[in-house]
Design an enzyme around this catalytic site. Sequence first.
Site, PDB file in Angstrom:
ATOM      1  N   LYS A  87       0.825  -1.216   0.000  1.00  0.00           N
ATOM      2  CA  LYS A  87       0.000   0.000   0.000  1.00  0.00           C
ATOM      3  C   LYS A  87       0.858   1.263   0.000  1.00  0.00           C
ATOM      4  CE  LYS A  87      -4.363  -1.963   0.968  1.00  0.00           C
ATOM      5  NZ  LYS A  87      -5.342  -2.452   1.925  1.00  0.00           N
ATOM      6  N   ARG A 146      -3.563 -10.405   4.298  1.00  0.00           N
ATOM      7  CA  ARG A 146      -3.925 -10.373   2.876  1.00  0.00           C
ATOM      8  C   ARG A 146      -2.744  -9.781   2.109  1.00  0.00           C
ATOM      9  NH1 ARG A 146      -6.030  -7.006  -0.892  1.00  0.00           N
ATOM     10  NH2 ARG A 146      -7.530  -7.897  -2.331  1.00  0.00           N
TER      11      ARG A 146
HETATM   12  N1  HH2 Z   1      -7.265  -4.068   0.263  1.00  0.00           N
HETATM   13  C1  HH2 Z   1      -7.516  -4.052  -1.060  1.00  0.00           C
HETATM   14  C2  HH2 Z   1      -8.596  -4.785  -1.583  1.00  0.00           C
HETATM   15  N2  HH2 Z   1      -9.388  -5.531  -0.781  1.00  0.00           N
HETATM   16  N3  HH2 Z   1      -9.933  -6.322   1.376  1.00  0.00           N
HETATM   17  C3  HH2 Z   1      -9.721  -6.349   2.688  1.00  0.00           C
HETATM   18  N4  HH2 Z   1     -10.497  -7.085   3.501  1.00  0.00           N
HETATM   19  N5  HH2 Z   1      -8.680  -5.629   3.259  1.00  0.00           N
HETATM   20  C4  HH2 Z   1      -7.846  -4.865   2.512  1.00  0.00           C
HETATM   21  O1  HH2 Z   1      -6.942  -4.209   3.081  1.00  0.00           O
HETATM   22  C5  HH2 Z   1      -8.065  -4.814   1.096  1.00  0.00           C
HETATM   23  C6  HH2 Z   1      -9.148  -5.575   0.553  1.00  0.00           C
HETATM   24  C7  HH2 Z   1      -6.641  -3.256  -1.977  1.00  0.00           C
HETATM   25  O2  HH2 Z   1      -5.579  -4.025  -2.457  1.00  0.00           O
HETATM   26  P1  HH2 Z   1      -5.515  -4.732  -3.902  1.00  0.00           P
HETATM   27  O3  HH2 Z   1      -6.537  -5.800  -4.020  1.00  0.00           O
HETATM   28  O4  HH2 Z   1      -4.136  -5.174  -4.167  1.00  0.00           O
HETATM   29  O5  HH2 Z   1      -5.786  -3.554  -4.912  1.00  0.00           O
HETATM   30  P2  HH2 Z   1      -7.013  -3.190  -5.833  1.00  0.00           P
HETATM   31  O6  HH2 Z   1      -8.143  -2.840  -4.924  1.00  0.00           O
HETATM   32  O7  HH2 Z   1      -6.499  -2.034  -6.639  1.00  0.00           O
HETATM   33  O8  HH2 Z   1      -7.358  -4.383  -6.678  1.00  0.00           O
END
Ligand code: HH2
Length: 278
Positions: free
Chosen positions: A213, A255
């Site tokens: 992040k 995660r």
């Molecule tokens: N962070 C992201 C997406 N989903 N779900 C939970 N429960 N907690 C988190 O911290 C979280 C999440 C963001 O990360 P990422 O999936 O890599 O990015 P993007 O939303 O751009 O696909």
Amino acid sequence: MASYTLMGILNVTPDSFSDGGRFMEPQDALEHATRLAREGAGILDVGGESTRPGAEPVSPEEELSRTVPVLGALARAQLGVELSIDTTKAVVARAAIEAGAVLVNDVSALRADPEMAEVVASGGVGCCLMHMLGEPRTMQLQPRYEGDVVDEVKAFLEQRLAFAVAAGIAEERIILDPGIGFGKTLRHNLALLDRLDELRSLGRPIMVGTSRKRFLGVLGARAHGSPEPLEADRRLPGTLATSVLALERGASIFRVHEVAPVAEALAVATATLGGDGG
Ligand code: HH2
């Protein structure tokens, strides 16, 4: 003894902030998932809509067509992991459950879609309730909390937990997540991580997602005296540092994009904390 689960991230999106466009082809998604499972993921979280700051919403049809074939392929491959769907839409969650998902990771904590709670309850699956201030498109535009951010996040999670249980979702299948980076400044993220142990009294497993992040890019750049945040692919050291600290403060689900290094860091941390006799 500290025990924990790694949730490997599988984004089937063109625009996710760190891995967008890499796993759109089912074969690429399956290969990556197989690798994450081999490296120690206990859960794979499949997402078809980016929630990065500024992301544009995706139609239900598009999200379904991205995620359901991948979930089906993962279920058939029998990787020995649980499958999770990262969605805020009930129609996507329902189809994902039919395809083999046993966890619904809803970053809106059942607020975005009035039918979501019923889909999770009747599907007999688990869910992750995450805190988010605002919505992805605008959440990072000057996030402000009236009082103490940790107290507010805790009160929110307590209220969403009660809502979910009242809707018929089995309490023992609910996970709580402070939502690092979702409507939070650097200072908010650090306060939540530093005082993560205050969420333990809610009585449910705590998940954290710090992986790659932006705030890690900002802090990492400071270490190098650089004015620009480090790129997402250079945020692994920060991911490891925050995961270890979160473990020590009571998180049990992590995660992450890169499973192997986090598994290694947490194994060392657990041994150091006296969890497995070294
Ligand atoms: N962070 C992201 C997406 N989903 N779900 C939970 N429960 N907690 C988190 O911290 C979280 C999440 C963001 O990360 P990422 O999936 O890599 O990015 P993007 O939303 O751009 O696909």
